[in-house]
Scaffold this motif. Structure first.
Motif, PDB file in Angstrom:
ATOM      1  N   ARG A 111       0.834  -1.206   0.000  1.00 29.95           N
ATOM      2  CA  ARG A 111       0.000   0.000   0.000  1.00 29.95           C
ATOM      3  C   ARG A 111       0.867   1.254   0.000  1.00 29.95           C
ATOM      4  N   GLN A 112       2.011   1.187   0.692  1.00 34.62           N
ATOM      5  CA  GLN A 112       2.920   2.330   0.676  1.00 34.62           C
ATOM      6  C   GLN A 112       3.545   2.548  -0.701  1.00 34.62           C
ATOM      7  N   GLN A 113       3.622   1.503  -1.508  1.00 31.17           N
ATOM      8  CA  GLN A 113       4.198   1.611  -2.855  1.00 31.17           C
ATOM      9  C   GLN A 113       3.160   1.949  -3.912  1.00 31.17           C
ATOM     10  N   HIS A 114       1.929   2.149  -3.501  1.00 32.54           N
ATOM     11  CA  HIS A 114       0.844   2.324  -4.475  1.00 32.54           C
ATOM     12  C   HIS A 114       1.151   3.444  -5.462  1.00 32.54           C
ATOM     13  N   VAL A 134       5.271   2.519  13.228  1.00 35.94           N
ATOM     14  CA  VAL A 134       6.380   3.357  12.780  1.00 35.94           C
ATOM     15  C   VAL A 134       6.229   3.693  11.299  1.00 35.94           C
ATOM     16  N   ALA A 135       5.891   2.685  10.481  1.00 32.27           N
ATOM     17  CA  ALA A 135       5.750   2.931   9.045  1.00 32.27           C
ATOM     18  C   ALA A 135       4.557   3.831   8.743  1.00 32.27           C
ATOM     19  N   VAL A 136       3.426   3.610   9.435  1.00 31.77           N
ATOM     20  CA  VAL A 136       2.225   4.419   9.202  1.00 31.77           C
ATOM     21  C   VAL A 136       2.495   5.883   9.523  1.00 31.77           C
ATOM     22  N   THR A 137       3.174   6.135  10.630  1.00 38.85           N
ATOM     23  CA  THR A 137       3.436   7.517  11.036  1.00 38.85           C
ATOM     24  C   THR A 137       4.496   8.164  10.154  1.00 38.85           C
ATOM     25  N   ALA A 138       5.531   7.422   9.795  1.00 36.13           N
ATOM     26  CA  ALA A 138       6.617   7.988   8.996  1.00 36.13           C
ATOM     27  C   ALA A 138       6.154   8.422   7.612  1.00 36.13           C
ATOM     28  N   GLU A 139       5.169   7.703   7.027  1.00 36.89           N
ATOM     29  CA  GLU A 139       4.733   8.049   5.678  1.00 36.89           C
ATOM     30  C   GLU A 139       3.861   9.311   5.635  1.00 36.89           C
ATOM     31  N   LEU A 160      -8.542   9.955  11.580  1.00 39.58           N
ATOM     32  CA  LEU A 160      -8.673   8.510  11.745  1.00 39.58           C
ATOM     33  C   LEU A 160      -9.845   7.969  10.943  1.00 39.58           C
ATOM     34  N   ARG A 161     -10.974   8.667  10.987  1.00 34.76           N
ATOM     35  CA  ARG A 161     -12.140   8.162  10.262  1.00 34.76           C
ATOM     36  C   ARG A 161     -12.007   8.372   8.757  1.00 34.76           C
ATOM     37  N   GLY A 162     -11.298   9.419   8.355  1.00 37.62           N
ATOM     38  CA  GLY A 162     -11.115   9.682   6.934  1.00 37.62           C
ATOM     39  C   GLY A 162     -10.151   8.729   6.268  1.00 37.62           C
ATOM     40  N   TYR A 163      -9.220   8.195   7.037  1.00 38.40           N
ATOM     41  CA  TYR A 163      -8.234   7.229   6.513  1.00 38.40           C
ATOM     42  C   TYR A 163      -8.402   5.915   7.253  1.00 38.40           C
ATOM     43  N   ALA A 164      -9.533   5.254   6.975  1.00 36.21           N
ATOM     44  CA  ALA A 164      -9.878   4.044   7.717  1.00 36.21           C
ATOM     45  C   ALA A 164      -8.896   2.907   7.438  1.00 36.21           C
ATOM     46  N   ARG A 165      -8.394   2.815   6.214  1.00 36.87           N
ATOM     47  CA  ARG A 165      -7.436   1.740   5.912  1.00 36.87           C
ATOM     48  C   ARG A 165      -6.147   1.932   6.701  1.00 36.87           C
ATOM     49  N   ARG A 166      -5.709   3.175   6.792  1.00 39.09           N
ATOM     50  CA  ARG A 166      -4.507   3.451   7.581  1.00 39.09           C
ATOM     51  C   ARG A 166      -4.762   3.139   9.051  1.00 39.09           C
ATOM     52  N   VAL A 225       6.136  -7.055  17.653  1.00 38.78           N
ATOM     53  CA  VAL A 225       6.938  -6.681  16.481  1.00 38.78           C
ATOM     54  C   VAL A 225       6.036  -6.141  15.376  1.00 38.78           C
ATOM     55  N   SER A 226       4.901  -6.810  15.145  1.00 37.58           N
ATOM     56  CA  SER A 226       3.969  -6.347  14.130  1.00 37.58           C
ATOM     57  C   SER A 226       3.429  -4.957  14.469  1.00 37.58           C
ATOM     58  N   THR A 227       3.134  -4.730  15.750  1.00 39.38           N
ATOM     59  CA  THR A 227       2.607  -3.429  16.177  1.00 39.38           C
ATOM     60  C   THR A 227       3.633  -2.325  15.936  1.00 39.38           C
ATOM     61  N   LEU A 228       4.860  -2.541  16.370  1.00 39.22           N
ATOM     62  CA  LEU A 228       5.900  -1.523  16.208  1.00 39.22           C
ATOM     63  C   LEU A 228       6.195  -1.245  14.740  1.00 39.22           C
ATOM     64  N   ASN A 229       6.342  -2.318  13.950  1.00 43.58           N
ATOM     65  CA  ASN A 229       6.626  -2.141  12.524  1.00 43.58           C
ATOM     66  C   ASN A 229       5.555  -1.292  11.846  1.00 43.58           C
ATOM     67  N   THR A 230       4.310  -1.650  12.098  1.00 45.80           N
ATOM     68  CA  THR A 230       3.213  -0.975  11.413  1.00 45.80           C
ATOM     69  C   THR A 230       3.074   0.469  11.859  1.00 45.80           C
TER      70      THR A 230
END
Length: 448
Positions: A76-79, A342-347, A271-277, A335-340
């Motif tokens: 999704r980040q590469q979309h 960090v990536a969600v916020t950084a983008e 949060l509600r506007g970007y439900a997938r994120r 690990v899944s929580t931290l990875n996601t």
């Protein structure tokens, strides 16, 4: 991959955990198969293969669940980049081939470290079983190629299957539509995804019903069915995540909007506007709370059961096994929580830069991020608690005849606190870095 290192680091960690887990339990099976014939049946207990099978069944499924979640988010980040390739005449087949090559490259890079750690973990686990008298002293973990090969093939198969599903959306639409969709988010969850979520939900309910109808003498089987049912329910949560996250965010965001009209309103709208994120961030939190809560409540319920057979699952041996399984599952989810997160916020660097250009200050953005982190934690905890409650109620029905399980409030409170300590600092630390830098340059440079 060089352009999106954060997303692919998260995917690499998830693939590493998957290879490690399959190698770990495959090595235990190999150790039992390679053991001298006189050692088979020489110790009391279910045997190494039975323990490894029961223990590894859930762990391997959770590892693959983490891989699918990390891979979907990385793509999704590469979309935007993939959409640009479509506009310069890249065909759908080339896009799918590119995605497959990325998955293969990351899997191969993580295979050797995963093999090494998996074999070491198998030896540690076997040593623990030996101390408990559950395996013969002369059983050893061999350095066999078969478990490693199985781990690589299984992880590749899961990764390629998940990538095919994830790449299908962008490869099937026209280039112009793909480019437009890459900069926006659909307001509604698609009907096929909701139907798939409903189907998986029915499967989870059937598994919980199976667990609830087990006799008290089969408490172990009831526990395995309930734990597997909780994982299936979490898969349903992931599929219906955008819809469920939007609804729960609206409910949880109402008091926040009232208490903090500025930051609360902006956080709730985001949060509600970007439900997938939001769903990408919520699902790992729900995984952590759901699996950990289910394990803790089931163990406590078995300890308070009147049936001697059910109470027997809280022996020192079983407690050690459950604690080891809980630690492993919690590590996957953390690990899944931290990875996601960090990536969600950084983008979101460009989004933060745009807000700064229209007058938002860094302290205001940090307040918004804090509010979003709290709401994300609340939604994830609510979903995870619902799953844990359903699974533990089914187990309690089997071993006690009552749907009301014994809830260790203190231990469950530590799980919720752990989820908050993972979520809020990860979001704030990444956000603090994301809001620095010249705003005009960040906006002009896109999402770099």
């Amino acid at each position: 991959m060089r352009r999106r290192p954060a997303a692919f680091i998260g995917l690499a960690v998830a693939l590493f955990l998957a290879v490690t887990t399959v190698t770990l339990f495959g090595s235990l099976f190999a150790a039992e198969a390679a053991a001298p014939a006189p050692t088979h049946g020489s110790v009391a207990g279910p045997g190494l293969m039975v323990i490894a099978g029961a223990f590894g069944e859930i762990a391997v499924l959770v590892a693959f669940f983490v891989v699918v979640n990390a891979l979907g988010f990385a793509l999704r980040q590469q979309h935007h980049e993939l959409a640009l390739l479509r506009t310069i005449a890249a065909t759908p087949r080339q896009i799918r081939r590119l995605v497959r090559c990325q998955v293969v490259a990351v899997t191969v890079l993580t295979a050797v470290p995963g093999w090494v750690v998996g074999v070491i973990a198998a030896r540690r686990f076997l040593a623990g079983l030996r101390r408990l008298g559950l395996t013969a002293p002369d059983v050893r973990v061999p350095v066999a190629p078969l478990p490693m090969l199985v781990a690589l093939v299984a992880t590749l198969a899961v990764g390629l299957a998940a990538s095919a599903v994830a790449a299908r959306r962008i490869s099937r639409v026209t280039p112009a539509v793909a480019l437009t969709a890459s900069s926006t988010e659909h307001g509604r969850t698609g009907a096929p995804r909701l139907l798939a979520g409903a189907g998986v939900l029915v499967g989870g309910v059937l598994l919980l019903r199976l667990a609830a109808t087990r006799p008290a003498q089969e408490a172990d089987k009831a526990g395995q069915a309930a734990l597997l049912g909780s994982l299936v329910l979490l898969v349903a949560v992931a599929l219906a995540g955008p819809f469920m996250a939007r609804v729960l965010a609206a409910v949880a965001g109402a008091p926040v909007r009232a208490l903090a009209p500025g930051a609360g309103w902006l956080a709730d709208a985001g949060l509600r506007g970007y439900a997938r994120r939001l769903s990408s961030a919520v699902v790992p939190v729900a995984l952590l709370v759901g699996l950990s809560g289910t394990m803790l409540i089931m163990t406590s319920t078995a300890g308070h059961a009147a049936s001697p057979t059910a109470a027997g699952v809280t022996s020192a041996t079983d407690v050690w096994l459950r604690q080891a399984e809980l630690v492993l599952l919690a590590c996957f989810a953390a690990v899944s929580t931290l990875n996601t997160l960090v990536a969600v916020t950084a983008e979101r660097r460009r989004e933060f830069a745009l807000l700064r250009l229209v007058g938002a200050t860094r302290p205001q953005l940090m307040r918004v991020l804090t509010t979003e982190a709290v709401l994300t934690t609340a939604v994830g905890v609510l979903l995870g608690a619902a799953v844990a409650g359903a699974a533990s109620a089914a187990f309690s029905t089997a071993v006690t005849g009552s749907r009301m399980p014994s809830v260790p409030v203190g231990a469950c409170g530590f799980v919720v606190a752990g989820a908050a300590l993972l979520t809020v600092p990860a979001v704030l630390a990444t956000g603090l870095r994301a809001i620095h830098g010249p705003a005009a340059e960040l906006v002009g440079g896109g999402r770099d």
